[in-house]
Design an enzyme around this catalytic site. Structure first.
Site, PDB file in Angstrom:
ATOM      1  N   CYS A  30       7.411 -37.531  14.430  1.00  0.00           N
ATOM      2  CA  CYS A  30       8.045 -36.522  15.281  1.00  0.00           C
ATOM      3  C   CYS A  30       9.468 -36.918  15.660  1.00  0.00           C
ATOM      4  CB  CYS A  30       7.201 -36.294  16.537  1.00  0.00           C
ATOM      5  SG  CYS A  30       5.530 -35.713  16.160  1.00  0.00           S
ATOM      6  N   THR A  31       9.713 -38.208  15.784  1.00  0.00           N
ATOM      7  CA  THR A  31      11.070 -38.672  16.075  1.00  0.00           C
ATOM      8  C   THR A  31      12.030 -38.236  14.967  1.00  0.00           C
ATOM      9  OG1 THR A  31      10.281 -40.555  17.365  1.00  0.00           O
ATOM     10  CG2 THR A  31      12.498 -40.728  16.441  1.00  0.00           C
TER      11      THR A  31
END
Length: 211
Positions: free
Chosen positions: A45-46
């Site tokens: 997700c980063t």
């Protein structure tokens, strides 16, 4: 009950990294992308949030607003944004909803017991200016989203919204498109598609991108 294509995207008021957001008011007359993440400080997700920030201009020229969701609180989001900016060499320029009470997650059916009873699944919704859900994609935790595909789908949705065409498999903006089978009037076809078309089959007629 789960959301389906064509349903109205549920409205909500929720805290975010940019303050309290009233969703429909925030969307205004724009297209929107709402995408969820299981938790802050997760590696896949980063990278996705970094990509979203870098695509700001691409979204803007299509009239699209992006908003993310995680079930962690605002102070955690701000710490995570620092990591995203540092590791992805960008500046997060869109809000991340702080859905600690799971309000939005429940509205958008983001809690799937067979996947996890405590974290949201990684779903993405494209919402049109009429607040209708036009696309839903749900990814496993191990697979990052393809943002080229998301932009491609937005281009297709916006093109087919305004012209009586559909886009074939692997279509990209500028490629030939398909005249919808329901359109049979020769005069209307000529008016709508002055560049002409190629009839491969009576139901398969290709024409240049009408834009």
């Amino acid at each position: 009950m789960s959301l389906r294509l064509g349903d109205e995207a549920p409205d909500f008021v929720q805290d975010s990294s940019e303050g309290k957001i009233s969703f429909h008011e925030w969307l205004g007359n724009s297209w929107g992308i709402l995408f969820s993440h299981p938790a802050d400080f997760t590696p896949v997700c980063t990278t996705e949030l970094g990509l979203t920030a870098k695509l700001k201009d691409e979204f803007a020229k299509r009239g699209v607003k992006a908003i993310a969701l995680s079930v962690d609180p605002v102070d955690s989001h701000h710490r995570w944004i620092g990591d995203i900016n540092e590791t992805q060499n960008t500046v997060v320029n869109f809000p991340i909803l702080a859905d600690a009470d799971r309000k939005v997650s429940e509205l958008y059916d983001l809690i799937h017991p067979n996947a996890s009873t405590t974290a949201t699944v990684r779903s993405l919704f494209i919402i049109d200016p009429n607040k209708k859900v036009r696309l839903i994609i749900t990814y496993p935790a191990s697979t990052g989203r393809n943002f080229d595909e998301i932009l491609r789908v937005i281009d297709s949705l916006q093109l087919t919204e305004n012209h009586k065409v559909a886009t074939p498999g692997n279509w990209k903006s500028g490629d030939d498109v398909v005249i919808v089978p329901a359109l049979q009037d020769p005069e209307e076809i000529q008016r709508r598609f002055p560049k002409g078309y190629t009839a491969i089959k009576p139901y398969l007629r290709l024409t240049p991108d009408p834009r």
